[in-house]
Design an enzyme around this catalytic site. Structure first.
Site, PDB file in Angstrom:
ATOM      1  N   ASP A  41      52.565 -25.146  20.568  1.00 37.02           N
ATOM      2  CA  ASP A  41      51.175 -24.926  20.104  1.00 37.02           C
ATOM      3  C   ASP A  41      50.402 -25.343  21.429  1.00 37.02           C
ATOM      4  O   ASP A  41      50.718 -26.231  22.219  1.00 37.02           O
ATOM      5  CB  ASP A  41      50.783 -25.819  19.023  1.00 37.02           C
ATOM      6  CG  ASP A  41      51.429 -25.262  17.699  1.00 37.02           C
ATOM      7  OD1 ASP A  41      51.967 -24.361  17.569  1.00 37.02           O
ATOM      8  OD2 ASP A  41      51.297 -26.130  16.713  1.00 37.02           O
ATOM      9  N   ARG A  42      49.216 -24.765  21.470  1.00 39.63           N
ATOM     10  CA  ARG A  42      48.420 -25.193  22.846  1.00 39.63           C
ATOM     11  C   ARG A  42      48.407 -26.510  23.091  1.00 39.63           C
ATOM     12  O   ARG A  42      48.318 -26.792  24.154  1.00 39.63           O
ATOM     13  CB  ARG A  42      46.973 -24.169  22.587  1.00 39.63           C
ATOM     14  CG  ARG A  42      46.091 -24.656  23.785  1.00 39.63           C
ATOM     15  CD  ARG A  42      44.923 -23.555  23.921  1.00 39.63           C
ATOM     16  NE  ARG A  42      44.021 -23.896  25.038  1.00 39.63           N
ATOM     17  CZ  ARG A  42      43.321 -23.055  25.649  1.00 39.63           C
ATOM     18  NH1 ARG A  42      43.462 -21.652  24.957  1.00 39.63           N
ATOM     19  NH2 ARG A  42      42.809 -23.392  26.611  1.00 39.63           N
TER      20      ARG A  42
END
Length: 252
Positions: free
Chosen positions: A71-72
């Site tokens: 995830d970012r």
């Protein structure tokens, strides 16, 4: 390990954890997308392709295969394939579950029991990009399994350091499953917004990625230690080093 750094012009620098003709393992910085998204911000695939092109003076398009995602807001160990053969074989390792991923997370509160296994059924809403726990058999849902082990607690901060081993790789899996047991991740604005303040960095880090080398079959171990800043620094660096050693010796 991780002493060499990529410094491609205009992009965030990052440590190289492993590299040969077939693979490139790096420490993903936080808040960098894994691949191009609607934000238009520099992403891992583009940054690394640019770096390979520059470092090796490669003409034309550079191949780089995405094997897994983070995830970012999550940083840490990540592997990419430099050849299509390596990409295919690593994808098969992921499917056959011979591709190991372990994380460290900082969660609110103290999970029940020193260790445990969470088994849930997850459904992702593509429109909102939010994952929910649903009843088994719900159309479009997928099973999600992880093991967790509480490494330490900070009573004063009401936080726990937890090691997590994934058996499935579902979107937002750790964040959703830990929130579901009442222990949302520190700084998780999506699944723990009632406990998180704007600007807090999510307490999730890719500590370890391990797999058989797609060509030599020798074990490859990538290890990335979280940054020495709050809340990670509530625990001594030796705690993380010991965790990495335990994983390599076969924590299950």
């Amino acid at each position: 390990m991780g002493s060499e750094r990529l410094r491609t012009s205009g992009h965030p620098s990052m440590s190289i954890l492993f590299e040969d003709n077939h693979l490139l393992g790096v420490e993903k910085p936080v808040n960098v997308p894994t691949q191009e998204d609607a934000s238009g911000d520099p992403d891992m695939l583009t940054i690394l392709k640019d770096d390979i092109k520059e470092r090796y003076s490669k003409p034309g398009n550079v191949f780089l295969g995405l094997v897994h995602r983070l995830d970012r807001p999550v940083g840490g160990a990540m592997i990419f394939a430099k050849t299509s053969k390596a990409a295919s074989r690593l994808s098969e390792a992921v499917r056959s579950r011979s591709f190991d991923k372990s994380y460290v997370a900082i969660v609110r509160g103290i999970p029940k029991g020193q260790s445990g296994r969470l088994t849930d059924t997850l459904l992702k809403d593509e429109r909102t990009n939010i994952v929910s726990i649903v009843s088994k058999g719900t159309p479009g849902s997928k099973d999600a399994i992880l093991d967790y082990q509480v490494i330490g607690t900070s009573i004063e901060d009401n936080l726990s350091l937890v090691q997590i081993k994934l058996h499935t790789g579902r979107p937002h899996q750790i964040r959703v499953q830990m929130s579901h047991i009442g222990c949302p991740l520190y700084g998780d604005q999506k699944y723990g917004s009632a406990y998180s303040k704007p600007g807090e960095q999510i307490g999730l880090w890719s500590l370890y990625v391990g797999f058989p080398h797609p060509v030599s079959k020798e074990p490859v171990d990538l290890i990335s230690i979280p940054p020495h800043q709050y809340p990670w620094n509530l625990w001594d660096q030796r705690v993380y080093d010991q965790l990495a050693e335990n994983i390599q010796s076969g924590w299950n």
